[in-house]
Motif scaffolding. Structure first.
Motif, PDB file in Angstrom:
ATOM      1  N   LEU A   1       0.830  -1.207   0.000  1.00  0.00           N
ATOM      2  CA  LEU A   1       0.000   0.000   0.000  1.00  0.00           C
ATOM      3  C   LEU A   1       0.865   1.257   0.000  1.00  0.00           C
ATOM      4  N   VAL A   2       1.975   1.217   0.734  1.00  0.00           N
ATOM      5  CA  VAL A   2       2.898   2.368   0.782  1.00  0.00           C
ATOM      6  C   VAL A   2       3.494   2.619  -0.598  1.00  0.00           C
ATOM      7  N   PHE A   3       3.986   1.599  -1.243  1.00  0.00           N
ATOM      8  CA  PHE A   3       4.579   1.780  -2.574  1.00  0.00           C
ATOM      9  C   PHE A   3       3.525   2.171  -3.606  1.00  0.00           C
ATOM     10  N   PHE A   4       2.280   1.685  -3.429  1.00  0.00           N
ATOM     11  CA  PHE A   4       1.213   2.091  -4.338  1.00  0.00           C
ATOM     12  C   PHE A   4       0.980   3.597  -4.226  1.00  0.00           C
ATOM     13  N   ALA A   5       0.948   4.111  -2.983  1.00  0.00           N
ATOM     14  CA  ALA A   5       0.736   5.552  -2.780  1.00  0.00           C
ATOM     15  C   ALA A   5       1.928   6.360  -3.279  1.00  0.00           C
ATOM     16  N   VAL A   6       3.135   5.855  -3.004  1.00  0.00           N
ATOM     17  CA  VAL A   6       4.356   6.577  -3.394  1.00  0.00           C
ATOM     18  C   VAL A   6       4.496   6.623  -4.913  1.00  0.00           C
ATOM     19  N   SER A   7       3.889   5.668  -5.606  1.00  0.00           N
ATOM     20  CA  SER A   7       4.011   5.617  -7.073  1.00  0.00           C
ATOM     21  C   SER A   7       3.497   6.883  -7.736  1.00  0.00           C
ATOM     22  N   PHE A   8       2.541   7.562  -7.112  1.00  0.00           N
ATOM     23  CA  PHE A   8       1.954   8.772  -7.714  1.00  0.00           C
ATOM     24  C   PHE A   8       2.723  10.037  -7.363  1.00  0.00           C
ATOM     25  N   THR A   9       3.836   9.898  -6.645  1.00  0.00           N
ATOM     26  CA  THR A   9       4.694  11.047  -6.318  1.00  0.00           C
ATOM     27  C   THR A   9       5.917  11.028  -7.210  1.00  0.00           C
ATOM     28  N   ASP A  10       6.819  11.981  -6.977  1.00  0.00           N
ATOM     29  CA  ASP A  10       8.064  12.046  -7.749  1.00  0.00           C
ATOM     30  C   ASP A  10       9.188  11.226  -7.119  1.00  0.00           C
ATOM     31  N   LEU A  11       8.869  10.416  -6.122  1.00  0.00           N
ATOM     32  CA  LEU A  11       9.914   9.653  -5.452  1.00  0.00           C
ATOM     33  C   LEU A  11      10.380   8.452  -6.277  1.00  0.00           C
ATOM     34  N   ILE A  12       9.524   7.938  -7.165  1.00  0.00           N
ATOM     35  CA  ILE A  12       9.913   6.809  -8.011  1.00  0.00           C
ATOM     36  C   ILE A  12      10.160   7.246  -9.439  1.00  0.00           C
ATOM     37  N   ASP A  13       9.259   8.083  -9.977  1.00  0.00           N
ATOM     38  CA  ASP A  13       9.398   8.548 -11.361  1.00  0.00           C
ATOM     39  C   ASP A  13       9.103  10.044 -11.392  1.00  0.00           C
TER      40      ASP A  13
END
Length: 525
Positions: free
Chosen positions: A103-115
């Protein structure tokens, strides 16, 4: 145009994945394996659509959504491995931790932290961590499958094999296109990543549905035809020249016509195959029922024969004592009656004995007890035993032994039974003439031949006489009787001894020759 074709390709693959996911899910909607498989399929569909939109619009949000979909793929794949092909006991805390991390990585996916951006491609600081997270989930899932392999039955192992093949094909292509190439700043191959899930979804769906390929075949054909129709329909509006529009319209019409024909053909083929499978399944059930009935019949015959044997033996004993005068001198007419009763009683004893032999043979309770004996002596004893009966019918019986006695290693009792059956049949079915019993040998085998001038056997029945409960039409007679199991017992006994029995006859009324061939040294049965 390249972008358009790529969009159609990705959309087609996504539709195929979605269709297969719902096909499996609708079979047993409440089954956890089917629910999790649908989750995997929806994640792959979301990934494919996001990449399709990204390739057409260069949308940064679509690029971020691919990572969110990737999180779903890893999460649902791990859960699926915990439930398929058999459920593994996982603690609630472990499930909660796995779900929370996903769930954390799903939420982080929509930020600039991954892409950060798609073009130019700029990856966020957590991209390597995301790659490790996704890799761990996928590796743990496939490792769980591999650890189950040895504990599964044949079907379970095949299911795991299908899953693993699909998994490696998908993961290899997906990781190279969507993770390896981006690490080196190459983004043009990302659009091919969503093509890879088709391997995993098809192979896994086949494994879950236990090789029910027919329904998947129909769905795949329908989706393929639909994608082609959709592609050529949009292709009409992508042309500006009238001649190309006409050409595209013609291709579209032809695609619709041949597509409908293809779908109908596949449906017809699948219906025929399913009907054949249904018939095969019913035949299998019927065969099992027949085998059960046959076992019941054998058990009944065995039980009934045992129950009949004792009273028949008692009757034989009392008749024998009466004939010997134990109960006083008998009148001549009473003596004749007792002899006829004794003869009928003996025939019943033989029939009961044969029924017991058949029952034991079919239940595998007959053993071979080999010992060394002289074949001349055995056959001579049989001939002398049957001679009085032959004399009563006015038949001559001759015996041609081997010039020099031959000792063989076999089951004396079974050889005796076979020879006596041959002789009994010859006397029974010969009205005039005689019987010649011969023994022949070659380097390895002994042959006992019983030739008579009796009723003979029709050519069409020559191979059937050794079948169970079979009597040649030329031998059918109420006066003679018989159940047609004596020669069947001979055949089975000869097979146990490593030999064979067969018959020769020129036809009805022309006599017959029954031959028993056996090795000098018994073979292991």
């Amino acid at each position: 145009m390249d972008l358009f074709y790529t969009f159609v390709l990705l959309l087609t693959i996504s539709l195929l994945n979605l269709g297969i996911g719902f096909l499996v899910f609708t079979k047993i909607p409440r089954n956890r394996v089917h629910q999790l498989f649908l989750g995997v399929c929806l994640s792959f569909v979301a990934w494919g659509i996001a990449v399709a939109v990204m390739s057409m619009t260069k949308s940064a949000f679509a690029a971020k959504f691919t990572f969110a979909a990737g999180t779903g793929i890893g999460y649902f794949s791990l859960l699926l491995a915990w439930y398929f092909p058999k459920r593994i006991n996982i603690s609630l805390w472990t499930k909660c931790i796995v779900s929370a991390v996903a769930l954390v990585f799903f939420a982080v996916s929509f930020t600039d932290l991954i892409d950060i951006s798609y073009q130019p491609l700029v990856l966020g600081p957590l991209f390597p961590v995301y790659t490790i997270f996704l890799g761990i989930y996928l590796i743990v899932g496939i490792t769980t499958m591999l650890l189950q392999y040895k504990t599964l039955d044949l079907i379970g192992r095949r299911q795991v094999a299908f899953y693993i093949v699909g998994f490696f094909l998908t993961v290899t292509l997906g990781f190279i296109c969507d993770l390896v190439f981006p690490l080196y700043g190459v983004s043009e191959y990302i659009k091919f990543g969503p093509v890879s899930p088709v391997f995993f979804i098809v192979f896994t769906s086949v494994a879950i549905m236990r090789y029910k390929l027919m329904e998947i075949k129909i769905l795949a054909t329908e989706l393929f035809v639909s994608a082609l129709v959709l592609f050529y329909f949009f292709n009409i509006f992508s042309n500006l020249q009238f001649s190309k529009i006409l050409l595209s319209t013609g291709i579209f019409a032809a695609t619709v016509f041949f597509g409908i024909s293809l779908v109908r053909s596949v449906r017809k083929e699948v219906a025929q195959r399913e009907e054949i499978e249904s018939l095969a399944a019913r035949l299998t059930i019927a065969n099992k029922q027949l085998k059960a009935l046959d076992r019941s019949k054998s058990e009944f015959i065995s039980m009934a024969s045992h129950q009949l044997r004792t009273p028949l033996a008692v009757i034989k004993g009392y008749l024998s004592m009466a004939e010997e005068g134990v109960y006083g001198k008998l009148k001549d007419n009473l003596s004749d009656v007792l002899k006829r009763i004794a003869k009928s009683n003996q025939e019943l004893i033989v029939i009961v004995s044969h029924l017991l032999d058949v029952s034991r043979i079919e239940q595998g309770r007959i053993e071979v007890n080999a010992k060394i004996f002289d074949i001349n002596d055995l056959v001579r004893g049989c001939v002398e035993f049957i001679r009085p009966r032959a004399k009563e019918k006015g038949l001559k019986i001759a015996f041609n032994p081997l010039a020099k006695g031959v000792r063989i290693n076999s089951d004396e009792h079974k050889v005796h039974e076979i020879v006596m059956n041959f002789l009994d049949n010859s006397v029974k079915y010969t009205d005039r003439g005689g019987i010649i019993v011969s023994i022949e040998k070659d380097q390895n085998n002994i042959r006992v031949l019983v030739k008579d001038t009796g009723r003979g056997i029709e050519k069409e029945n020559i191979k059937k006489v050794f079948d169970k409960f079979t009597v040649a039409s030329s031998a059918k007679s109420r006066a003679i009787g018989g159940l047609g199991i004596g020669l069947y017992i001979c055949k089975r006994f000869s097979e146990m001894l490593g030999g064979r029995v067969y018959a020769i006859s020129d036809g009805k009324g022309k006599g017959s020759v029954f031959i028993f061939e056996l090795p000098k040294q018994i073979k292991k049965y």
